[in-house]
Scaffold this motif. Structure first.
Motif: not given
Length: 213
Positions: A131-156
């Motif tokens: 799935l990751a190969g198909q989507l070819n993400p431009k950022r690291d899914p395990e990076g702090d920025a991505v993790k932070g966005e998920l937390k921020s979305n949930t908090a929002q």
């Protein structure tokens, strides 16, 4: 043009159904949609709730109903090999393909169908790698920025009063669940019912409260 925030978690079959049917449900209307992944489990924890899959008889009913709803609405849907599963890799992968906590429709569709079509194990490591190969993400899914966005979305979502997924928020109104799509359409069309009943329906005193152990 109205802007709708669609809070979703790929673990939810109702979110998948709402995502698939939203364009048809709102056909002919002027709107835009922000797709924001959130962690459903965090919403449940915040509100002190169990998920449908954590209550035995409700779990059975949920799986039967969503399979029926897919059949009745022409949406192919298969239960994954195991459910519930840990959706964090799916949520982070999707967010790594987007920016500012948003994902596009292609990414959402691809991940939803990875989970809800074919009946395979949604959390299988090899399938996730494909799935990751198909989507070819431009950022690291395990990076702090991505993790932070998920937390921020949930908090929002929590700050806006969201308690489950799918939740579609527009004009500070929350439309929860696949079955709320006709109600959402009515609001966007300016149905007079909302002026007369939306606030009044919720203005009720609490008659009794169940003790919590």
């Amino acid at each position: 043009m109205k802007r709708i925030t669609f809070y979703l978690d790929f673990i939810s079959p109702y979110a998948m159904l709402a995502f698939e049917k939203l364009p048809e449900a709102l056909k002919g209307l002027s709107y835009s949609v922000d797709l924001r992944p959130v962690l459903f489990g965090a919403l449940l924890k915040h509100h002190g709730q169990l998920g449908p899959a954590e209550i035995g008889s409700k779990r059975d009913w949920t799986y039967r109903q969503v399979t029926w709803l897919g059949h009745a609405n022409g949406v192919p849907i298969d239960m994954p090999a195991a459910h519930p599963f840990n959706p964090l890799p799916h949520l982070r992968l999707a967010l790594a393909c987007g920016e500012d906590g948003l994902i596009n429709r292609y990414v959402a569709e691809t991940v939803f169908r990875h989970v809800w079509r074919g009946g395979a194990d949604a959390a299988d490591a090899q399938r996730l790698a494909e799935l990751a190969g198909q989507l070819n993400p431009k950022r690291d899914p395990e990076g702090d920025a991505v993790k932070g966005e998920l937390k921020s979305n949930t908090a929002q979502a929590i700050a806006q009063g969201v308690f489950g997924v799918p939740a579609l928020v527009v004009d500070d109104k929350i439309f929860w669940g696949f079955d709320s799509l006709p109600m959402l359409r009515a609001w966007l069309e300016g149905d007079a019912w909302f002026e007369a009943h939306w606030d009044r329906a919720a203005q009720r005193p609490v008659g009794v409260q169940r003790a919590r152990s």
